[in-house]
Design an enzyme around this catalytic site. Structure first.
Site, mmCIF file in Angstrom:
data_model
loop_
_atom_site.group_PDB
_atom_site.id
_atom_site.type_symbol
_atom_site.label_atom_id
_atom_site.label_comp_id
_atom_site.label_asym_id
_atom_site.label_seq_id
_atom_site.Cartn_x
_atom_site.Cartn_y
_atom_site.Cartn_z
ATOM 1 C CD GLU B 203 -3.150 0.570 1.871
ATOM 2 O OE1 GLU B 203 -3.300 -0.575 2.757
ATOM 3 O OE2 GLU B 203 -4.094 1.289 2.275
ATOM 4 C CD GLU B 206 -2.354 1.105 -4.459
ATOM 5 O OE1 GLU B 206 -2.827 0.269 -3.669
ATOM 6 O OE2 GLU B 206 -3.498 1.512 -4.988
ATOM 7 C CB CYS B 224 -7.081 -2.542 6.285
ATOM 8 S SG CYS B 224 -5.479 -1.686 5.908
ATOM 9 C CB SER B 244 -4.833 0.681 -1.286
ATOM 10 O OG SER B 244 -4.208 -0.151 -1.363
ATOM 11 C CE LYS B 283 -10.231 -8.151 8.329
ATOM 12 N NZ LYS B 283 -9.401 -7.163 6.964
ATOM 13 C CD GLU B 286 -11.076 -8.290 3.548
ATOM 14 O OE1 GLU B 286 -11.162 -9.060 5.081
ATOM 15 O OE2 GLU B 286 -10.664 -7.756 3.394
ATOM 16 C CD GLU B 291 -14.446 -9.975 -4.979
ATOM 17 O OE1 GLU B 291 -15.083 -10.317 -3.925
ATOM 18 O OE2 GLU B 291 -15.549 -8.237 -5.207
ATOM 19 C CB CYS B 438 -9.969 -3.375 14.323
ATOM 20 S SG CYS B 438 -9.234 -3.052 12.695
#
Lengths: 267, 518
Positions: B203, B206, B224, B244, B283, B286, B291, B438
């Site tokens: 990241e 980037e 994230c 990102s 999560k 996720e 993907e 978090c």
């Protein structure tokens, strides 16, 4: 306290429902109905339920096509429609079912004999039987009549976070529903419950066809009870006419036997 | 005296029952039983209980109503109705803190609107809303002798798991946590902090590219947090180019585990079961996103998943307690190697502002070739529980790098609106869906309900206190990271790194009509 209104109703706007199910929980809490056992994942109730003696109202979900042919998620709340001229009441010989002072169709379990005629009579299959009780009776949505009597809204419409449920005077709700339909062409141009079965106190408006949501569309616009008159009016004729016919036959056969008896005696 | 005994004797003699009396008794019993069976005196209109706000006169508006919708197929969240009391707390947090409920037009499209952040599970006073459990599948994998079950632990779990065992808020339990996972039967215990360092490398690279090239889309958003990513896909799809492309640390770890790690340790990647202990239940969503089939594509095997199971801290605690493992009494143990080593930068990912601070520490190095001076490593402006924070770091040769940090999706919404309107000229924006980051994620222990800032602050402090005494405080110093690039990935942003560590996003504009506010 508001003065008694004998013309209560609830409008359910399908387009406003997000499927949170608050209404079903409110019904359980207010009517002290309890839940079936949770499944393995710990889910109790949710969407995977049917109307039963303990589930007086449920919300189901359907993925349907909207007016533009797009897949959309739509919810339907099910409960007693509270007909203006209910078939269940006309078949109830125990007078357990009656229309109370607010217009709600209620069942007094103390009077219910358990004959289940109402279950057959109801075009929406609403009344449910307490199959697991020793002395069962019929159970169904009572339109929170004790809550209405106190000037409050029904539990389900009181808790609805999006305004999908509106409680009020049926005529005003009908006008509101028609105003909504006129203002938004995506609605189906019909208020379900305005005429169905002679009119119901629960009214529905939707942007997907009602039958796709699972509402019965074969309910005639005349009150079910009116059909009864068509043949029940012959009851006196059948009773009196039948009585006369059998009386005549009886006299005739007796007379014939007497005459025949005399003949035999002669020989 | 004699009379009395006669009387007593008479009493002892059995009563004689006439036929008439017997039949009378039978009839009476039947009648009573019959009447008792009827629901005498039962109220016809309900007499249960409803929260007070619903007992007002009809048609008057009330503020707090109902609850949030939960998709029966929601990969993160389940709800049991029988515990729901319609208190309205879930809708309160969903609407006012996270800006989901009430921020889309009705009718709904084809989705139950949810970003799976799980804050509702932290606010629900009766725990009627909770995570979709992965405990059974993890247990099954542990019991399977063919499987190597490898677990990674997120930065923010080590400062909260102690609370499940009655310890003070924010108690540091890293070593005990590792020991506990080994005792539960996990074969290898590794650290997500390693992947957090990896995320910074990707990241950060980037970001440097975007800042120095001048033509690329700025600001860059962090990626994230799966709740934030889904939020952006729903409400600000036009900002997807700003996000990102780097995967989240958990997903990077998943990709690396079954490729790099499996090769290095000579384990059949098909026999690896990859578990993540997370402070987050988004999560779980996720991990199930279509993907993330990097490993499946790498080995051309559709049955393989990057992450096989995600346990929340609460589920982890349930497993420990069921197994009779008393966490606080365990000795401190170290993570396994490789992919167990991490820097302080990776650790602070667990708190709001942490990703930004970690990224700045390394971006400075990537842009100038020198490390930030020791006394400037603490970038205090981006720390703390304030909703939106901003800072400017002067990088010699590049100029001022302007950054912003926010936590809680209502703050994210405010920042997105500012970015869209062109009112701000940030280079880099960190967003965490949960207030505090978090450390107060939807999978954390319900130590205070709803979560208090006091609790969040103590967990934050615990994390920053450890970071301050770490030997390695910058991601690019982590020797295992350097090794991974040297032996496997090549360099940050390489072709292989792109394949394994970067992803793409989908616009969910089709699924929602955002409400317009003026």
């Amino acid at each position: 306290m508001t003065e008694a209104n004998t013309n209560r109703g609830v409008l359910f706007d399908v387009k406003q429902c997000i499927g949170c199910g608050s209404c079903t929980v409110a019904c359980k809490l207010w009517n002290d109905l309890g839940y079936e056992k949770p499944d393995v994942a710990g889910n109790a109730h949710g969407f995977d339920v049917e109307l039963t003696d303990k589930n007086w109202t449920i919300v189901t979900y359907n993925r349907e096509k909207d007016a533009n042919g797009k897949d959309v998620l739509r919810f339907l709340k099910n409960q007693c429609m509270h007909c203006k001229e209910p078939a269940c009441i006309s078949v109830c010989f125990a007078h357990a079912l009656y229309i109370d002072e607010n217009g709600a169709v209620v069942c007094d379990p103390a009077k219910c004999a358990g004959c289940r005629y109402c279950m057959i009579a109801c075009p929406y299959s609403v009344p449910k039987y307490e199959w697991d009780k020793v002395f069962p009776s019929i159970q169904k949505c009572q339109m929170c009549d004790s809550k209405i009597a106190a000037g409050e809204a029904t539990s389900c419409s009181a808790v609805c976070p999006t305004g999908a449920l509106t409680f009020g005077d049926r005529d005003e709700l009908l006008a509101l529903a028609k105003k909504k339909i006129a203002a938004d062409p995506s609605y189906v141009n019909h208020v379900y419950g305005e005429t169905e079965g002679g009119g119901t106190r629960w009214l529905y408006i939707s942007d997907v066809p009602f039958e796709k949501l699972g509402l019965p569309i074969n309910v005639p616009n005349t009150p079910i009870n009116d059909y009864l008159h068509g043949y029940l009016k012959y009851t006196p004729v059948v009773f009196l006419g039948g009585g006369a016919l059998f009386a005549a036959l009886s006299i005739y056969t007796k007379r014939r036997a007497k005459v025949a008896g005399h003949g035999e005696g002669d020989e | 005296m004699k009379k009395q005994t006669e009387k007593q004797q008479k009493k002892r003699e059995p009563k004689k029952l006439s036929r008439r009396q017997f039949l009378g008794a039978v009839a009476a019993t039947t009648a009573i039983a019959g009447l008792a069976g009827c629901d005498m005196g039962e109220n016809t209109g309900g007499s249960g209980w409803l929260p007070k706000q619903y007992r007002s006169a009809a048609n008057w508006p009330i503020q707090l109503k109902g609850r949030v919708p939960v998709d029966p197929e929601n990969p993160s969240i389940v709800r049991r109705d029988d515990a729901c009391i319609l208190c309205g707390q879930c809708i309160e947090v969903c609407q006012n803190v996270q800006n989901i409920h009430g921020y889309y037009e009705l009718p709904v499209k084809n989705e139950f609107m949810c970003v799976n952040c799980g804050q509702c599970a932290l606010w629900c006073p009766t725990a009627s809303i909770y995570e979709r459990s992965h405990i059974d599948r993890v247990r099954e994998a542990i019991l399977n002798p063919d499987m190597t079950v490898i677990v990674q632990t997120a930065p923010a779990t080590r400062v909260s798991i102690g609370e499940e065992f009655g310890l003070d808020m924010g108690t540091w339990m890293e070593g005990q946590q590792v020991a506990a996972l080994r005792r539960l039967g996990f074969d290898v215990v590794l650290d997500t902090n390693f992947a957090a360092d990896l995320t910074i490398m990707e990241e950060g690279t980037e970001l440097v590219k975007r800042v120095t090239s001048g033509s690329a889309v700025l600001p860059q958003f962090t990626s994230c947090c799966p709740g934030w990513v889904k939020f952006l896909e729903f409400f600000y799809p036009e900002l997807i180019p700003n996000l990102s492309t780097a995967k989240s640390p958990m997903q990077m770890f998943g990709s690396m585990l079954k490729t790099y790690y499996a090769k290095k340790q000579n384990i059949d990647p098909k026999k690896i079961y990859s578990v993540a202990v997370m402070p987050c239940i988004s999560k779980k969503m996720e991990a199930s996103r279509p993907e993330f089939k990097t490993v499946a594509e790498y080995y051309n095997d559709d049955s393989m998943k990057d992450i096989d199971a995600v346990l929340s801290v609460r589920e982890f605690a349930i497993m420990l307690k069921e197994a009779g493992i008393d966490l606080p009494s365990l000795p401190e143990e170290d993570y396994d190697s490789i992919m167990g080593e991490a820097s302080g930068a990776g650790l602070i990912f667990g708190s709001t502002g942490g990703v930004m601070e970690a990224a700045l520490r390394s971006a400075y190095y990537l842009m100038t070739g020198t490390n930030l001076p020791e006394d400037k490593l603490d970038i205090k402006a981006v720390r703390g529980l304030q909703g939106i924070k901003e800072a400017t770091v002067n990088v010699p040769g590049v100029g001022d790098v302007k950054v912003a940090v926010c936590a809680g999706l209502s703050n994210a919404r405010a920042l997105c609106e500012m970015v869209k309107a062109g009112k701000v000229d940030y280079h880099f924006i960190e967003v965490m869906a949960c207030p505090g980051g978090c450390i107060s994620g939807g999978g954390q222990p319900r130590t205070t309900v709803p979560p208090s800032d006091d609790m969040r602050q103590k967990r934050l402090e615990s994390i920053y206190a450890k970071d301050a005494i770490y030997k390695l405080r910058m991601s690019h110093q982590n020797p295992e990271i350097l090794q991974a690039y040297k032996e496997f990935l090549g360099e940050p942003g390489s072709h292989l790194a792109e394949d394994l560590l970067h992803t793409y996003y989908i616009s969910r504009a089709e699924d929602v009509t955002p409400k317009k506010f003026n």
